[in-house]
Design an enzyme around this catalytic site. Structure first.
Site, short mmCIF file in Angstrom:
data_model
loop_
_atom_site.label_atom_id
_atom_site.label_comp_id
_atom_site.label_asym_id
_atom_site.label_seq_id
_atom_site.Cartn_x
_atom_site.Cartn_y
_atom_site.Cartn_z
N HIS A 148 0.75 -1.06 -0.10
CA HIS A 148 -0.07 -0.02 -0.03
C HIS A 148 0.83 1.47 -0.09
O HIS A 148 1.76 1.48 0.97
CB HIS A 148 -1.07 -0.10 1.38
N CYS A 150 0.24 4.11 0.32
CA CYS A 150 -0.09 5.11 1.32
C CYS A 150 0.56 4.95 2.49
O CYS A 150 1.14 5.88 3.24
CB CYS A 150 -1.65 5.30 1.56
ZN LIG Z 1 -4.63 4.50 2.39
#
Ligand SMILES: [Zn+2]
Length: 190
Positions: A148, A150
């Protein structure tokens, strides 16, 4: 140009301004159009119905009552909280119950749901549910391992972390032996 597209491009211009750049400088002039085009591609899964992928065959399925497994299907999705990439692989398996589906369609199914804003847990379940609903197999197993962005590039900034999720249905959920056979097969293909 369609009104929605114009509004989307205006939104990108606002964001470019927000981060401190000038959307009118030469290098950025085409950027709003490119960003909107990229979003259309990344999120093309909204316009598609998984039902259309399940052209099911009975011919050829007569004696198919063992695991059918696809490994390392590319997952390219986006986190719905930050709209940052989720990149990984999916392993998708089922045990037929009189019906089979073109194997490439299973890879397309992964892509269909990946090309929406997602959390990995929902993505995994949606793939399993669609196979269960349309093929009515004896078992379905979906395992996704992904990074991920992020989490890799912001917040805790840990690029090395992989997230694995699984959704098991039917025999893969109920039978330890069936699940163990699936996990062994996946290991074999690595
Ligand atoms: Zn995220």
């Amino acid at each position: 140009m369609a009104l929605n597209k114009m509004l989307a491009q205006a939104g990108v211009r606002d964001m470019l301004r927000y981060v401190g750049d000038d959307p009118d400088r030469e290098g950025l002039q085409e950027t709003p159009a490119r960003v909107v085009a990229a979003w259309s591609e990344w999120f093309s899964g909204y316009g598609k119905d998984p039902k259309d992928l399940f052209k099911v065959f009975e011919d050829g399925a007569e004696r198919a009552d063992e695991i059918v497994l696809l490994t390392n299907i590319l997952v390219h999705s986006h986190c719905e909280h930050h709209v940052t990439p989720i990149i990984g692989v999916a392993h998708v398996a089922y045990i037929p119950n009189g019906k089979i589906v073109g194997i490439s369609k299973l890879a397309r199914l992964v892509d269909l749901y990946a090309r929406r804003l997602q959390v990995q847990e929902r993505l995994t379940n949606q793939i399993a549910d669609a196979i269960e609903q349309h093929l009515e197999p004896q078992a379905v197993g979906v395992i996704i391992t992904a990074k991920h962005f992020c989490m890799a590039t912001r917040g805790v900034k840990m690029p090395g972390v992989d997230t694995t999720t699984s959704a098991m249905r039917g025999a893969f959920r109920e039978s330890q032996a069936a699940r163990a056979e699936l996990l062994d097969l996946i290991k074999l293909t690595k």
